[in-house]
Design a protein around this motif. Structure first.
Motif, short mmCIF file in Angstrom:
data_model
loop_
_atom_site.label_atom_id
_atom_site.label_comp_id
_atom_site.label_asym_id
_atom_site.label_seq_id
_atom_site.Cartn_x
_atom_site.Cartn_y
_atom_site.Cartn_z
N TRP A 12 -6.51 15.34 0.95
CA TRP A 12 -7.20 15.02 -0.30
C TRP A 12 -8.68 15.38 -0.19
CZ3 TRP A 12 -6.05 13.30 -5.19
CH2 TRP A 12 -7.09 12.70 -5.91
N LYS A 13 -9.31 14.92 0.87
CA LYS A 13 -10.73 15.22 1.10
C LYS A 13 -10.93 16.69 1.38
CE LYS A 13 -12.52 12.45 4.12
NZ LYS A 13 -12.81 11.44 5.15
N GLY A 14 -10.06 17.29 2.17
CA GLY A 14 -10.18 18.70 2.53
C GLY A 14 -10.12 19.62 1.33
N GLU A 15 -9.41 19.21 0.30
CA GLU A 15 -9.32 20.02 -0.92
C GLU A 15 -10.42 19.68 -1.92
OE1 GLU A 15 -5.35 20.39 -2.51
OE2 GLU A 15 -4.54 20.84 -0.51
N GLY A 16 -11.36 18.82 -1.49
CA GLY A 16 -12.54 18.56 -2.30
C GLY A 16 -12.41 17.48 -3.35
N TYR A 17 -11.37 16.69 -3.29
CA TYR A 17 -11.21 15.61 -4.26
C TYR A 17 -12.08 14.43 -3.85
CZ TYR A 17 -7.47 18.39 -6.20
OH TYR A 17 -6.75 19.41 -6.77
N TYR A 38 -10.36 1.79 5.11
CA TYR A 38 -10.14 1.81 3.66
C TYR A 38 -11.45 1.48 2.93
CZ TYR A 38 -9.03 -0.15 -0.91
OH TYR A 38 -9.05 -0.46 -2.24
N HIS A 39 -12.13 0.45 3.39
CA HIS A 39 -13.38 0.07 2.72
C HIS A 39 -14.46 1.14 2.88
CE1 HIS A 39 -12.22 -3.79 1.20
NE2 HIS A 39 -11.72 -4.14 2.38
N ALA A 40 -14.40 1.89 3.96
CA ALA A 40 -15.39 2.96 4.18
C ALA A 40 -15.10 4.19 3.34
CB ALA A 40 -15.42 3.33 5.66
N CYS A 41 -13.81 4.47 3.09
CA CYS A 41 -13.46 5.69 2.37
C CYS A 41 -12.02 5.62 1.90
CB CYS A 41 -13.64 6.90 3.28
SG CYS A 41 -13.20 8.48 2.52
N HIS A 42 -11.82 5.72 0.59
CA HIS A 42 -10.47 5.76 0.04
C HIS A 42 -10.48 6.50 -1.30
CE1 HIS A 42 -12.18 2.00 -1.64
NE2 HIS A 42 -11.52 2.35 -2.71
N ILE A 43 -9.30 6.87 -1.75
CA ILE A 43 -9.18 7.51 -3.05
C ILE A 43 -9.53 6.49 -4.13
CG2 ILE A 43 -7.55 8.58 -4.66
CD1 ILE A 43 -6.02 9.64 -2.20
N ALA A 44 -10.36 6.90 -5.06
CA ALA A 44 -10.79 5.99 -6.12
C ALA A 44 -9.59 5.36 -6.81
CB ALA A 44 -11.65 6.73 -7.13
N LEU A 84 7.30 13.92 -2.32
CA LEU A 84 6.12 14.44 -1.67
C LEU A 84 5.32 15.20 -2.73
CD1 LEU A 84 4.99 14.52 1.21
CD2 LEU A 84 6.17 16.68 1.51
N VAL A 85 4.05 14.80 -2.91
CA VAL A 85 3.22 15.42 -3.93
C VAL A 85 1.93 15.94 -3.31
CG1 VAL A 85 4.17 14.01 -5.79
CG2 VAL A 85 2.11 13.23 -4.60
N THR A 86 1.34 16.89 -3.97
CA THR A 86 0.10 17.51 -3.49
C THR A 86 -1.11 16.74 -4.02
OG1 THR A 86 -0.10 18.95 -5.43
CG2 THR A 86 1.18 19.80 -3.54
N PRO A 87 -2.26 16.94 -3.39
CA PRO A 87 -3.48 16.35 -3.95
C PRO A 87 -3.72 16.76 -5.40
CG PRO A 87 -3.88 17.01 -1.70
CD PRO A 87 -2.51 17.55 -2.08
N ARG A 88 -3.44 18.02 -5.72
CA ARG A 88 -3.64 18.47 -7.10
C ARG A 88 -2.77 17.66 -8.06
NH1 ARG A 88 -3.10 24.60 -9.58
NH2 ARG A 88 -3.46 23.96 -11.72
N TRP A 89 -1.50 17.45 -7.68
CA TRP A 89 -0.60 16.65 -8.53
C TRP A 89 -1.17 15.25 -8.74
CZ3 TRP A 89 1.83 12.04 -8.40
CH2 TRP A 89 2.79 11.80 -9.38
N LEU A 90 -1.62 14.62 -7.65
CA LEU A 90 -2.17 13.27 -7.77
C LEU A 90 -3.41 13.26 -8.65
CD1 LEU A 90 -2.16 10.29 -7.19
CD2 LEU A 90 -3.32 10.77 -5.01
#
Length: 128
Positions: A120-125, A34-40, A1-7
């Motif tokens: 991920w989004k909530g932390e501003g990434y 996914y096509h509308a919004c995903h991690i780059a 289990l990893v945090t958004p910061r780690w990723l």
């Protein structure tokens, strides 16, 4: 289990998979989401497709060679480190993919993003 910061700090050394999946009653399309919004850089891991298609039961483990073929199409090698996340709750599909990769003895580390896409989004990434 990893945090958004780690990723965010390790995104160049892991392959990222969006494993979003919803219960049928939700009437949502995870691929469209996914096509509308995903991690780059994330690839979409289709939990319905990457399964034993010969079974009458849903989401049964695929044969190892079937998983390997799908992973190759997602540009994930046998020894690549992988980080899996879900958009439909913190662990809905991501835990399933983590288990699938472990059960079929994927050779690299497998991580789950704590809190999924929402955190991920909530932390501003950024997303795409």
């Amino acid at each position: 289990l990893v945090t958004p910061r780690w990723l965010a700090e390790n995104r160049n050394s892991v392959k990222i998979l969006d494993a979003s999946w919803y219960m049928p009653a939700a009437k949502r399309d995870p691929r469209a989401d996914y096509h509308a919004c995903h991690i780059a850089g994330a690839q979409f891991f289709d939990v319905d497709e990457i399964a034993d298609q010969e079974s009458t039961l849903p989401h049964m483990l695929p044969r190892a060679e079937v998983l390997a073929a799908h992973m190759a199409r997602l540009d994930v090698g046998f020894r690549d480190a992988v980080c899996v996340y879900s958009a439909g709750g913190p662990f809905m599909g991501s835990a399933r993919v983590w288990w699938t990769l472990r059960a079929l003895q994927h050779g690299g580390d497998v991580f789950v993003l704590d809190g999924g896409l929402a955190r991920w989004k909530g932390e501003g990434y950024p997303t795409t």
